[in-house]
Design an enzyme around this catalytic site. Structure first.
Site: not given
Length: 189
Positions: A90, A120, A169, A186
């Site tokens: 989008n 960095h 992560k 969930k």
């Protein structure tokens, strides 16, 4: 015995830290300048096919006719973006792809999503360098509006990243992650 001298682009994809003082660093800036010129044309395109053609030129690979990208679309390099089939991106997304971005088939990306493969080093004396980590978004994932995916992250198959999440992560398959930093909220089948 033949030894292969790796290009700066191969080193980037391998996740090597690249100093701004690297003798080959100007090659990155040349490529970025080319992408900036093409992006100016891309972001004034007036139809989806024109967007596909211009973005194909930027990334260096044909984009399937089943994939749709709405402009404005921002990238600093482009050559390390891989787009699958039936992908939807989008308006107003930013893909900083020096570390590599793989988007598999059937992925949906909402407005203002940022995929950031670059960072960095933390120590100030080392900060004038790029640390790079590939982002991989697996089949049928959905990335919500204004989400940010950080370097080195894989988004699992069928997973959902909630709007506004900051993902630092890996996200397992068949999960919803939300928050800053994003956490699994969930599981589903």
């Amino acid at each position: 015995m033949h030894t292969h001298q790796y290009t700066i682009f191969e080193r980037m994809l391998a996740g090597e830290t690249i100093s701004f003082h690297d003798p080959a660093y100007p090659k990155i800036m040349e490529a970025v300048s080319r992408t900036m010129q093409l992006s100016a044309r891309l972001n004034t395109a007036t139809d989806i096919q024109q967007v596909r053609e211009l973005l194909s030129d930027i990334i260096g690979t044909h984009i399937d006719t089943s994939t749709t990208v709405f402009v404005p679309f921002h990238t600093n390099f482009g050559r390390f973006i891989q787009l699958g089939k039936n992908v939807f991106i989008n308006h107003d997304c930013t893909f900083l792809d020096l570390g590599g971005i793989i988007i598999e088939d059937e992925v949906m990306i909402a407005p203002k999503v940022s995929l950031i493969t670059e960072s960095h080093p933390l120590p100030p004396s080392e900060r004038k360098a790029l640390t790079l980590g590939k982002i991989h978004i697996k089949k049928n994932a959905w990335i919500g509006a204004s989400a940010t995916i950080l370097p080195g992250v894989t988004i699992g198959e069928n997973s959902v990243v909630a709007a506004g999440a900051v993902v630092s992560k890996d996200v397992p398959d068949n999960t919803v992650v939300a928050g800053v930093p994003a956490k699994v909220v969930k599981y589903f089948n």
